[in-house]
Design a protein around this motif. Structure first.
Motif, PDB file in Angstrom:
ATOM      1  N   ARG A   1       0.851  -1.190   0.000  1.00  0.00           N
ATOM      2  CA  ARG A   1       0.000   0.000   0.000  1.00  0.00           C
ATOM      3  C   ARG A   1       0.889   1.242   0.000  1.00  0.00           C
ATOM      4  O   ARG A   1       1.987   1.234   0.521  1.00  0.00           O
ATOM      5  CB  ARG A   1      -0.947  -0.078   1.196  1.00  0.00           C
ATOM      6  CG  ARG A   1      -0.850   0.924   2.236  1.00  0.00           C
ATOM      7  CD  ARG A   1      -1.798   0.623   3.424  1.00  0.00           C
ATOM      8  NE  ARG A   1      -2.844   1.630   3.451  1.00  0.00           N
ATOM      9  CZ  ARG A   1      -4.134   1.399   3.287  1.00  0.00           C
ATOM     10  NH1 ARG A   1      -4.567   0.192   3.112  1.00  0.00           N
ATOM     11  NH2 ARG A   1      -4.998   2.353   3.312  1.00  0.00           N
TER      12      ARG A   1
ATOM     13  N   THR B   1      -3.046  -6.978  -8.727  1.00  0.00           N
ATOM     14  CA  THR B   1      -3.426  -5.764  -9.418  1.00  0.00           C
ATOM     15  C   THR B   1      -3.359  -4.610  -8.426  1.00  0.00           C
ATOM     16  O   THR B   1      -3.409  -4.813  -7.216  1.00  0.00           O
ATOM     17  CB  THR B   1      -4.830  -5.885 -10.039  1.00  0.00           C
ATOM     18  OG1 THR B   1      -5.112  -4.734 -10.809  1.00  0.00           O
ATOM     19  CG2 THR B   1      -5.902  -6.057  -8.985  1.00  0.00           C
ATOM     20  N   VAL B   2      -3.225  -3.401  -8.930  1.00  0.00           N
ATOM     21  CA  VAL B   2      -3.159  -2.215  -8.078  1.00  0.00           C
ATOM     22  C   VAL B   2      -4.479  -1.465  -8.195  1.00  0.00           C
ATOM     23  O   VAL B   2      -4.968  -1.220  -9.298  1.00  0.00           O
ATOM     24  CB  VAL B   2      -1.979  -1.298  -8.483  1.00  0.00           C
ATOM     25  CG1 VAL B   2      -1.957  -0.042  -7.629  1.00  0.00           C
ATOM     26  CG2 VAL B   2      -0.663  -2.041  -8.366  1.00  0.00           C
ATOM     27  N   ARG B   3      -5.030  -1.112  -7.050  1.00  0.00           N
ATOM     28  CA  ARG B   3      -6.264  -0.334  -7.012  1.00  0.00           C
ATOM     29  C   ARG B   3      -5.978   1.019  -6.381  1.00  0.00           C
ATOM     30  O   ARG B   3      -5.058   1.160  -5.574  1.00  0.00           O
ATOM     31  CB  ARG B   3      -7.331  -1.061  -6.207  1.00  0.00           C
ATOM     32  CG  ARG B   3      -7.760  -2.353  -6.869  1.00  0.00           C
ATOM     33  CD  ARG B   3      -8.899  -2.979  -6.123  1.00  0.00           C
ATOM     34  NE  ARG B   3      -9.235  -4.267  -6.735  1.00  0.00           N
ATOM     35  CZ  ARG B   3     -10.017  -5.146  -6.182  1.00  0.00           C
ATOM     36  NH1 ARG B   3     -10.566  -4.894  -5.010  1.00  0.00           N
ATOM     37  NH2 ARG B   3     -10.275  -6.283  -6.790  1.00  0.00           N
ATOM     38  N   PHE B   4      -6.794   2.003  -6.748  1.00  0.00           N
ATOM     39  CA  PHE B   4      -6.626   3.355  -6.237  1.00  0.00           C
ATOM     40  C   PHE B   4      -7.929   3.840  -5.634  1.00  0.00           C
ATOM     41  O   PHE B   4      -8.991   3.664  -6.229  1.00  0.00           O
ATOM     42  CB  PHE B   4      -6.207   4.306  -7.373  1.00  0.00           C
ATOM     43  CG  PHE B   4      -6.115   5.737  -6.943  1.00  0.00           C
ATOM     44  CD1 PHE B   4      -5.065   6.180  -6.165  1.00  0.00           C
ATOM     45  CD2 PHE B   4      -7.094   6.640  -7.306  1.00  0.00           C
ATOM     46  CE1 PHE B   4      -4.988   7.500  -5.756  1.00  0.00           C
ATOM     47  CE2 PHE B   4      -7.027   7.963  -6.917  1.00  0.00           C
ATOM     48  CZ  PHE B   4      -5.970   8.398  -6.141  1.00  0.00           C
ATOM     49  N   LYS B   5      -7.835   4.441  -4.457  1.00  0.00           N
ATOM     50  CA  LYS B   5      -9.001   5.063  -3.827  1.00  0.00           C
ATOM     51  C   LYS B   5      -8.655   6.526  -3.584  1.00  0.00           C
ATOM     52  O   LYS B   5      -7.703   6.852  -2.880  1.00  0.00           O
ATOM     53  CB  LYS B   5      -9.347   4.379  -2.511  1.00  0.00           C
ATOM     54  CG  LYS B   5     -10.576   4.989  -1.870  1.00  0.00           C
ATOM     55  CD  LYS B   5     -10.966   4.274  -0.607  1.00  0.00           C
ATOM     56  CE  LYS B   5     -12.215   4.948  -0.056  1.00  0.00           C
ATOM     57  NZ  LYS B   5     -12.552   4.449   1.258  1.00  0.00           N
TER      58      LYS B   5
ATOM     59  N   PHE C   1      -2.999   3.876  -2.956  1.00  0.00           N
ATOM     60  CA  PHE C   1      -2.811   2.772  -3.888  1.00  0.00           C
ATOM     61  C   PHE C   1      -2.656   1.502  -3.046  1.00  0.00           C
ATOM     62  O   PHE C   1      -1.878   1.494  -2.090  1.00  0.00           O
ATOM     63  CB  PHE C   1      -1.544   2.968  -4.728  1.00  0.00           C
ATOM     64  CG  PHE C   1      -1.578   4.165  -5.621  1.00  0.00           C
ATOM     65  CD1 PHE C   1      -2.051   4.066  -6.913  1.00  0.00           C
ATOM     66  CD2 PHE C   1      -1.130   5.402  -5.170  1.00  0.00           C
ATOM     67  CE1 PHE C   1      -2.071   5.169  -7.747  1.00  0.00           C
ATOM     68  CE2 PHE C   1      -1.155   6.511  -5.996  1.00  0.00           C
ATOM     69  CZ  PHE C   1      -1.625   6.399  -7.287  1.00  0.00           C
ATOM     70  N   THR C   2      -3.382   0.442  -3.387  1.00  0.00           N
ATOM     71  CA  THR C   2      -3.254  -0.821  -2.677  1.00  0.00           C
ATOM     72  C   THR C   2      -3.101  -1.964  -3.674  1.00  0.00           C
ATOM     73  O   THR C   2      -3.623  -1.908  -4.782  1.00  0.00           O
ATOM     74  CB  THR C   2      -4.492  -1.100  -1.788  1.00  0.00           C
ATOM     75  OG1 THR C   2      -5.657  -1.024  -2.589  1.00  0.00           O
ATOM     76  CG2 THR C   2      -4.575  -0.137  -0.632  1.00  0.00           C
TER      77      THR C   2
ATOM     78  N   THR D   1      -5.597 -11.418  -7.117  1.00  0.00           N
ATOM     79  CA  THR D   1      -6.720 -11.946  -7.884  1.00  0.00           C
ATOM     80  C   THR D   1      -6.593 -13.464  -7.943  1.00  0.00           C
ATOM     81  O   THR D   1      -5.486 -14.000  -8.043  1.00  0.00           O
ATOM     82  CB  THR D   1      -6.759 -11.375  -9.311  1.00  0.00           C
ATOM     83  OG1 THR D   1      -5.537 -11.678  -9.979  1.00  0.00           O
ATOM     84  CG2 THR D   1      -6.952  -9.865  -9.297  1.00  0.00           C
TER      85      THR D   1
ATOM     86  N   HIS E   1      -3.947  -5.761  -4.602  1.00  0.00           N
ATOM     87  CA  HIS E   1      -4.943  -6.800  -4.345  1.00  0.00           C
ATOM     88  C   HIS E   1      -4.589  -8.041  -5.140  1.00  0.00           C
ATOM     89  O   HIS E   1      -4.168  -7.947  -6.298  1.00  0.00           O
ATOM     90  CB  HIS E   1      -6.343  -6.333  -4.743  1.00  0.00           C
ATOM     91  CG  HIS E   1      -6.923  -5.340  -3.798  1.00  0.00           C
ATOM     92  ND1 HIS E   1      -7.682  -5.712  -2.719  1.00  0.00           N
ATOM     93  CD2 HIS E   1      -6.835  -3.995  -3.740  1.00  0.00           C
ATOM     94  CE1 HIS E   1      -8.039  -4.639  -2.055  1.00  0.00           C
ATOM     95  NE2 HIS E   1      -7.538  -3.583  -2.652  1.00  0.00           N
TER      96      HIS E   1
END
Length: 89
Positions: free
Chosen positions: A41, A76-80, A50-51, A55, A53
């Motif tokens: 993160r 994969t990288v996720r953004f909040k 950015f975290t 799959t 995750h």
């Protein structure tokens, strides 16, 4: 946003050469990537988080042939976005 855009902002901000700003942009992106690999993160205050995750492996369909395809497990990288960023946009 591209690395060239980040380098241009750095160059304008601190009045340095293009080579130095490109190096700074590369180092910034490299630091973010290494932090994501190490901690999973990365948070930029007032911008977002950015975290990483995981799959699961799954079955999917090839859209062209409609044949089933196996998809390997991966990351994969996720953004909040932060509330400040949401408010600004």
């Amino acid at each position: 946003m591209s690395k060239a855009f980040i380098a241009a902002v750095i160059q304008d901000s601190i009045n340095c050469t293009g080579v130095a700003s490109n190096k700074a942009a590369e180092d910034l992106i490299g630091a973010i990537v290494s932090e994501l690999k190490k901690e999973g993160r990365f948070t930029l205050p007032s911008f977002g988080t950015f975290t990483v995750h995981k799959t699961k492996a799954r079955k999917a369909l090839n859209p062209r042939t409609q044949e089933p395809v196996k998809v390997k497990a991966g990351k994969t990288v996720r953004f909040k976005a932060s509330p400040n960023l949401k408010k600004a946009v």
